[in-house]
Design a protein around this motif. Structure first.
Motif, mmCIF file in Angstrom:
data_model
loop_
_atom_site.group_PDB
_atom_site.id
_atom_site.type_symbol
_atom_site.label_atom_id
_atom_site.label_comp_id
_atom_site.label_asym_id
_atom_site.label_seq_id
_atom_site.Cartn_x
_atom_site.Cartn_y
_atom_site.Cartn_z
ATOM 1 N N LEU A 76 4.755 -1.397 -11.307
ATOM 2 C CA LEU A 76 4.361 -1.513 -9.910
ATOM 3 C C LEU A 76 3.024 -2.225 -9.767
ATOM 4 O O LEU A 76 2.884 -3.123 -8.940
ATOM 5 C CB LEU A 76 4.306 -0.128 -9.253
ATOM 6 C CG LEU A 76 3.903 -0.098 -7.782
ATOM 7 C CD1 LEU A 76 4.870 -0.913 -6.928
ATOM 8 C CD2 LEU A 76 3.836 1.343 -7.302
ATOM 9 N N GLN A 77 2.044 -1.871 -10.582
ATOM 10 C CA GLN A 77 0.734 -2.520 -10.500
ATOM 11 C C GLN A 77 0.824 -3.999 -10.869
ATOM 12 O O GLN A 77 0.189 -4.841 -10.225
ATOM 13 C CB GLN A 77 -0.279 -1.800 -11.403
ATOM 14 C CG GLN A 77 -0.662 -0.427 -10.893
ATOM 15 C CD GLN A 77 -1.177 -0.441 -9.474
ATOM 16 O OE1 GLN A 77 -1.961 -1.296 -9.079
ATOM 17 N NE2 GLN A 77 -0.727 0.512 -8.678
ATOM 18 N N ALA A 78 1.620 -4.323 -11.873
ATOM 19 C CA ALA A 78 1.798 -5.725 -12.253
ATOM 20 C C ALA A 78 2.481 -6.501 -11.126
ATOM 21 O O ALA A 78 2.094 -7.641 -10.820
ATOM 22 C CB ALA A 78 2.626 -5.822 -13.534
ATOM 23 N N TYR A 79 3.462 -5.897 -10.479
ATOM 24 C CA TYR A 79 4.167 -6.553 -9.374
ATOM 25 C C TYR A 79 3.228 -6.781 -8.200
ATOM 26 O O TYR A 79 3.182 -7.878 -7.628
ATOM 27 C CB TYR A 79 5.383 -5.717 -8.948
ATOM 28 C CG TYR A 79 6.165 -6.355 -7.836
ATOM 29 C CD1 TYR A 79 7.000 -7.430 -8.092
ATOM 30 C CD2 TYR A 79 6.059 -5.898 -6.526
ATOM 31 C CE1 TYR A 79 7.714 -8.045 -7.070
ATOM 32 C CE2 TYR A 79 6.771 -6.501 -5.499
ATOM 33 C CZ TYR A 79 7.590 -7.567 -5.784
ATOM 34 O OH TYR A 79 8.279 -8.170 -4.774
ATOM 35 N N ILE A 80 2.451 -5.762 -7.845
ATOM 36 C CA ILE A 80 1.514 -5.890 -6.735
ATOM 37 C C ILE A 80 0.484 -6.987 -7.024
ATOM 38 O O ILE A 80 0.183 -7.811 -6.162
ATOM 39 C CB ILE A 80 0.831 -4.541 -6.435
ATOM 40 C CG1 ILE A 80 1.834 -3.576 -5.815
ATOM 41 C CG2 ILE A 80 -0.376 -4.714 -5.517
ATOM 42 C CD1 ILE A 80 1.346 -2.151 -5.660
ATOM 43 N N GLY B 238 0.812 -1.211 0.000
ATOM 44 C CA GLY B 238 0.000 0.000 0.000
ATOM 45 C C GLY B 238 0.846 1.262 0.000
ATOM 46 O O GLY B 238 0.558 2.218 -0.722
ATOM 47 N N LEU B 239 1.911 1.260 0.805
ATOM 48 C CA LEU B 239 2.817 2.412 0.841
ATOM 49 C C LEU B 239 3.544 2.582 -0.492
ATOM 50 O O LEU B 239 3.707 3.702 -0.984
ATOM 51 C CB LEU B 239 3.820 2.259 1.983
ATOM 52 C CG LEU B 239 3.254 2.392 3.388
ATOM 53 C CD1 LEU B 239 4.292 1.966 4.423
ATOM 54 C CD2 LEU B 239 2.784 3.814 3.645
ATOM 55 N N ALA B 240 3.976 1.477 -1.084
ATOM 56 C CA ALA B 240 4.657 1.544 -2.378
ATOM 57 C C ALA B 240 3.727 2.093 -3.453
ATOM 58 O O ALA B 240 4.136 2.898 -4.289
ATOM 59 C CB ALA B 240 5.170 0.160 -2.771
ATOM 60 N N GLU B 241 2.474 1.671 -3.398
ATOM 61 C CA GLU B 241 1.485 2.103 -4.391
ATOM 62 C C GLU B 241 1.239 3.610 -4.327
ATOM 63 O O GLU B 241 0.955 4.238 -5.340
ATOM 64 C CB GLU B 241 0.188 1.338 -4.156
ATOM 65 C CG GLU B 241 -0.771 1.385 -5.299
ATOM 66 C CD GLU B 241 -1.902 0.385 -5.118
ATOM 67 O OE1 GLU B 241 -2.463 -0.002 -6.147
ATOM 68 O OE2 GLU B 241 -2.221 0.008 -3.972
ATOM 69 N N LYS B 242 1.384 4.194 -3.151
ATOM 70 C CA LYS B 242 1.151 5.634 -2.963
ATOM 71 C C LYS B 242 2.411 6.480 -3.178
ATOM 72 O O LYS B 242 2.330 7.694 -3.241
ATOM 73 C CB LYS B 242 0.631 5.892 -1.548
ATOM 74 C CG LYS B 242 -0.720 5.313 -1.281
ATOM 75 C CD LYS B 242 -1.110 5.522 0.170
ATOM 76 C CE LYS B 242 -2.396 4.790 0.490
ATOM 77 N NZ LYS B 242 -2.691 4.816 1.927
#
Length: 82
Positions: free
Chosen positions: A72-76, A55-59
């Motif tokens: 990033l979205q693919a990794y998450i 969540g922190l990485a996404e923000k």
């Protein structure tokens, strides 16, 4: 020597891709050099769970700049499927 600092990095969670973790660390160090930052001397509180970390990485604008939003979205998504 004045102007010298110490930075200690503890190993990331074993579930992270080490290439991504170290890439982000190197990029953070380079960004600090560009901005002429010095270590603050305070410990940084790390996330307690994988979900919190993602969540922190996404923000994070910094993470998105290094890894790109698409990556990033693919990794998450891949991590959350496991």
């Amino acid at each position: 020597d004045k102007g010298r600092g110490r930075v200690e990095v503890t190993s990331p969670d074993s579930r992270i891709n080490p290439y991504l973790a170290y890439s982000l660390l190197v990029c953070a160090g380079m960004e600090g050099i560009r901005q002429r930052m010095t270590p603050a001397g305070a410990r940084i509180q790390l996330p307690k769970t994988l979900s919190e970390a993602l969540g922190l990485a996404e923000k994070s604008g910094f993470v998105k700049n290094v890894l790109t939003e698409e990556f990033l979205q693919a990794y998450i998504s891949a991590v959350m499927e496991k």
